[in-house]
Scaffold this motif. Structure first.
Motif, PDB file in Angstrom:
ATOM      1  N   LEU A  15      -6.519  12.425   8.553  1.00 31.05           N
ATOM      2  CA  LEU A  15      -6.540  11.018   8.155  1.00 31.05           C
ATOM      3  C   LEU A  15      -6.698  10.887   6.646  1.00 31.05           C
ATOM      4  N   LEU A  16      -7.660  11.588   6.081  1.00 29.82           N
ATOM      5  CA  LEU A  16      -7.891  11.522   4.639  1.00 29.82           C
ATOM      6  C   LEU A  16      -6.690  12.050   3.855  1.00 29.82           C
ATOM      7  N   GLN A  17      -6.091  13.134   4.331  1.00 24.81           N
ATOM      8  CA  GLN A  17      -4.903  13.664   3.652  1.00 24.81           C
ATOM      9  C   GLN A  17      -3.772  12.638   3.663  1.00 24.81           C
ATOM     10  N   GLU A  18      -3.566  11.992   4.794  1.00 21.62           N
ATOM     11  CA  GLU A  18      -2.500  10.992   4.899  1.00 21.62           C
ATOM     12  C   GLU A  18      -2.725   9.834   3.933  1.00 21.62           C
ATOM     13  N   ILE A  19      -3.970   9.360   3.860  1.00 14.17           N
ATOM     14  CA  ILE A  19      -4.297   8.240   2.981  1.00 14.17           C
ATOM     15  C   ILE A  19      -4.116   8.618   1.518  1.00 14.17           C
ATOM     16  N   LEU A  20      -4.522   9.836   1.154  1.00 12.00           N
ATOM     17  CA  LEU A  20      -4.614  10.213  -0.256  1.00 12.00           C
ATOM     18  C   LEU A  20      -3.416  10.979  -0.803  1.00 12.00           C
TER      19      LEU A  20
END
Length: 131
Positions: A15-20
């Motif tokens: 999730l964090l990778q996708e957002i950032l």
């Protein structure tokens, strides 16, 4: 913006990778030892991280220990307060003790899981890391 995501949960990391990912390179550490080593290497090679998402409940060294070690490392490297990596604690812990400890240890934001993309991006804007 060069980001380090320190998270032992696979779904949260994704999730964090996708957002950032659209804001620059993202690196991953799955425990506290890896996180400290990654930041140390980035400082030594003069390619420091701009931002870190840091879970508190991670193996080997918890997020509080990681944050203290990183801030000490920055100080020893001549990186003054406010000039180093910006840290958002990303955790399920919402008790006052953990929140206050994280800010005493110089975190810049404290986000409670489940993570909200708009809150995370809002914090990045406040920290002037994105527009």
């Amino acid at each position: 913006m060069k980001t380090l995501i320190v998270e032992d949960d696979f779904t949260c990391r994704l999730l964090l990778q996708e957002i950032l990912k659209g804001y620059g390179p993202t690196h991953i550490a799955v425990n506290g030892t890896e996180a400290v080593a990654a930041v140390e290497n980035a400082i030594k090679t003069n390619e420091p991280y701009d931002f870190m998402c840091l879970d508190i409940m991670i193996p080997e060294k918890n997020g509080h220990e990681v944050l203290r070690e990183i801030k000490e490392m920055e100080e020893k490297s001549g990186i003054g307060p406010g000039k180093g990596i910006k840290v958002a604690v990303t955790t399920g812990l919402k008790d006052k003790t953990n929140i206050m400890s994280a800010f005493r240890e110089q975190c810049d934001a404290y986000l409670i899981k489940p993570l909200d993309q708009e809150k995370l991006l809002g914090e990045l804007r406040k920290l002037q890391l994105i527009k």
